[in-house]
Design an enzyme around this catalytic site. Structure first.
Site, PDB file in Angstrom:
ATOM      1  NE  ARG A 115      -3.827  -2.241   2.194  1.00  0.00           N
ATOM      2  CZ  ARG A 115      -3.617  -3.562   2.235  1.00  0.00           C
ATOM      3  NH1 ARG A 115      -2.420  -4.044   2.516  1.00  0.00           N
ATOM      4  NH2 ARG A 115      -4.605  -4.408   2.000  1.00  0.00           N
ATOM      5  CG  HIS A 140      -0.910  -5.622  -4.394  1.00  0.00           C
ATOM      6  ND1 HIS A 140       0.184  -5.524  -3.562  1.00  0.00           N
ATOM      7  CD2 HIS A 140      -1.710  -6.590  -3.836  1.00  0.00           C
ATOM      8  CE1 HIS A 140       0.052  -6.402  -2.566  1.00  0.00           C
ATOM      9  NE2 HIS A 140      -1.088  -7.048  -2.704  1.00  0.00           N
ATOM     10  CG  HIS A 216      -0.019 -11.527  -3.966  1.00  0.00           C
ATOM     11  ND1 HIS A 216      -1.027 -12.318  -3.459  1.00  0.00           N
ATOM     12  CD2 HIS A 216      -0.055 -10.381  -3.265  1.00  0.00           C
ATOM     13  CE1 HIS A 216      -1.661 -11.658  -2.511  1.00  0.00           C
ATOM     14  NE2 HIS A 216      -1.090 -10.468  -2.369  1.00  0.00           N
ATOM     15  CG  ASP A 286      -2.787  -8.065   5.099  1.00  0.00           C
ATOM     16  OD1 ASP A 286      -1.673  -8.093   4.531  1.00  0.00           O
ATOM     17  OD2 ASP A 286      -3.853  -7.757   4.534  1.00  0.00           O
ATOM     18  CD  GLU A 351       2.066  -9.972  -0.421  1.00  0.00           C
ATOM     19  OE1 GLU A 351       2.134  -8.885  -1.008  1.00  0.00           O
ATOM     20  OE2 GLU A 351       1.161 -10.251   0.372  1.00  0.00           O
TER      21      GLU A 351
HETATM   22  C1  GLA Z   1      -1.775  -8.365   0.084  1.00  0.00           C
HETATM   23  C2  GLA Z   1      -2.333  -7.389   1.019  1.00  0.00           C
HETATM   24  C3  GLA Z   1      -3.607  -7.908   1.567  1.00  0.00           C
HETATM   25  C4  GLA Z   1      -4.564  -8.221   0.454  1.00  0.00           C
HETATM   26  C5  GLA Z   1      -3.942  -9.163  -0.505  1.00  0.00           C
HETATM   27  C6  GLA Z   1      -4.836  -9.381  -1.698  1.00  0.00           C
HETATM   28  O1  GLA Z   1      -1.317  -9.462   0.722  1.00  0.00           O
HETATM   29  O2  GLA Z   1      -1.442  -7.059   2.048  1.00  0.00           O
HETATM   30  O3  GLA Z   1      -4.179  -6.977   2.414  1.00  0.00           O
HETATM   31  O4  GLA Z   1      -4.881  -7.043  -0.227  1.00  0.00           O
HETATM   32  O5  GLA Z   1      -2.710  -8.664  -0.932  1.00  0.00           O
HETATM   33  O6  GLA Z   1      -6.133  -9.694  -1.347  1.00  0.00           O
END
Ligand code: GLA
Length: 387
Positions: A115, A140, A216, A286, A351
């Site tokens: 982000r 992304h 991803h 996350d 990731e």
């Molecule tokens: C990344 C983001 C998550 C989500 C996924 C896709 O991992 O950090 O919050 O957006 O991609 O769903």
């Protein structure tokens, strides 16, 4: 052997030569396991651009399939503790699912993975505006990121260390709001010795810009069900806490005493429901972990073990951060490969990348790339078994 469809004579010749090379280097007695790379059509995008799927096999029988659309890793087949092969990544059997309803399944992510706050950043005194496709932030790479582009095949051949596919994409100046023409290559090699898939990025620009590329893939070492019993180790003493929109606060905090401490291997589900603000903001894990090994040098980021299948996954990278996402947005509405329904927390995503929102965070490692510099990022997914 797969038929080689509709490709230039040169590429077909390369692929055939590759298979021959593979056969020639293989130990006698296991001809069916000769390393190879083959390809076939996987349909076309809504604009009519043809998409190919490449199948890479190493001499242990491990197989990875990669699409030219989004550089998507469509499947990875590895053995369990009894030698039973199984597909350990989520995705679709046909292109249509990827085109219409994919939460970045298996895709290459760019220009900026993760982000950027409110879709704004300033570089060299100039402000840039990006699409806020994950309200209120940009996620992304924007609306049509690298995951939704058809990549060009540069090379497909069997190298000494295994079958290799090299893709390229040139992102024009201003695409999705980012400055500079960015030339990217992504090279996938299925390493014979280690049962590993290596992904190497290289990028250059003609104007100052920001770059944060990653892969991803959604992993489930059991192939289906939730990943809550799969046991995670993360090589990180610190993480970057986030606000309620998953933008880092700027603080670099210890994992010690939090449910984000994976220095002792712990099941994903063991603490995911804990009364913890960070877990609540994200609906699970996350978060970006500040990886202990040195940036720019390949090191172990994380290891995941599935007690049931005995499959063990390791992720190695050269990046300073690791986003660990526990599939919180999966909700049983997606029916994937082989008709399997993907439940809430039906996969983990790891990731390797720079920290989220780095262009707005002066105390994070820089994601700037200038003309004359070369961006490199290597990610390795390794597979083994407990017994
Ligand atoms: C990344 C983001 C998550 C989500 C996924 C896709 O991992 O950090 O919050 O957006 O991609 O769903």
């Amino acid at each position: 052997m797969k038929t080689l469809f509709g490709y230039s004579a040169t590429l077909a010749a390369i692929a055939v030569a590759a298979m021959i090379t593979g056969c020639a280097t293989h130990t006698p007695g296991g001809a069916s396991n000769a390393p190879s790379i083959t390809h076939e059509s996987f349909g076309a995008t809504s604009d009519g651009l043809p998409v190919e799927i490449y199948t890479l096999r190493n001499d242990n029988g491990m197989e990875a399939r990669i699409l030219t659309y989004g550089g998507i890793i469509q499947s990875i087949k590895v053995p369990d503790k009894n030698g039973q092969m199984g597909d350990v990544v989520l995705g679709y059997d046909t292109l249509d699912g990827y085109l219409t309803n994919s939460p970045y399944f298996g895709a290459l992510i760019g220009r900026y993975g993760n982000r950027i706050a409110k879709g704004h950043f300033t570089l060299d005194g100039q402000e840039y505006t990006l699409a806020t496709n994950n309200v209120p932030n940009s996620l992304h790479g924007g609306i049509k990121g690298f995951d939704k582009r058809v990549w060009t095949v540069v090379e497909a051949k069997v190298e000494d260390d295994g079958p290799e596919l090299k893709l390229s994409y040139t992102s024009p100046d201003g695409e999705e709001g980012y400055p500079g023409t960015l030339k990217v290559t992504a090279t996938y090699t299925l390493l014979a010795k280690e049962n590993a898939l290596r992904l190497k990025f290289r990028a250059t620009t003609d104007k100052d810009t920001v770059v944060n590329l990653t892969g991803h893939s959604y992993f489930n070492l059991a192939g289906q069900g939730t990943v809550l019993d799969q046991v995670v180790y993360i090589n990180a003493d610190k993480y970057t806490p986030v606000d309620s929109t998953l933008i880092p606060t700027g603080e670099i905090a210890p994992v010690e005493g939090t449910p984000l401490d994976f220095r002792t291997p712990t099941a994903i589900g063991a603490r995911i429901q804990d009364d913890n603000e960070q877990l609540k903001f994200a609906g699970g894990y996350d978060h970006n972990f500040v990886i202990n090994h040195k940036m720019g040098k390949l090191g172990l980021d994380a290891r995941v073990t599935d007690p049931a299948s005995g499959r063990v996954f390791e992720i190695w990278s050269t990046e300073p951060g690791l986003q660990f996402y526990s599939g919180n947005f999966l909700d049983s509405t997606i029916i994937g490969k082989g008709g399997i329904v993907y439940p809430h927390r039906g996969a983990f995503v790891m990731e390797p990348q720079h920290y989220p929102d780095s262009p707005n965070q002066p105390n994070f490692p820089s994601t700037e790339l200038k003309p004359g510099q070369v961006y490199h990022n290597t990610i390795v997914y390794k597979f083994s078994t407990t017994e």
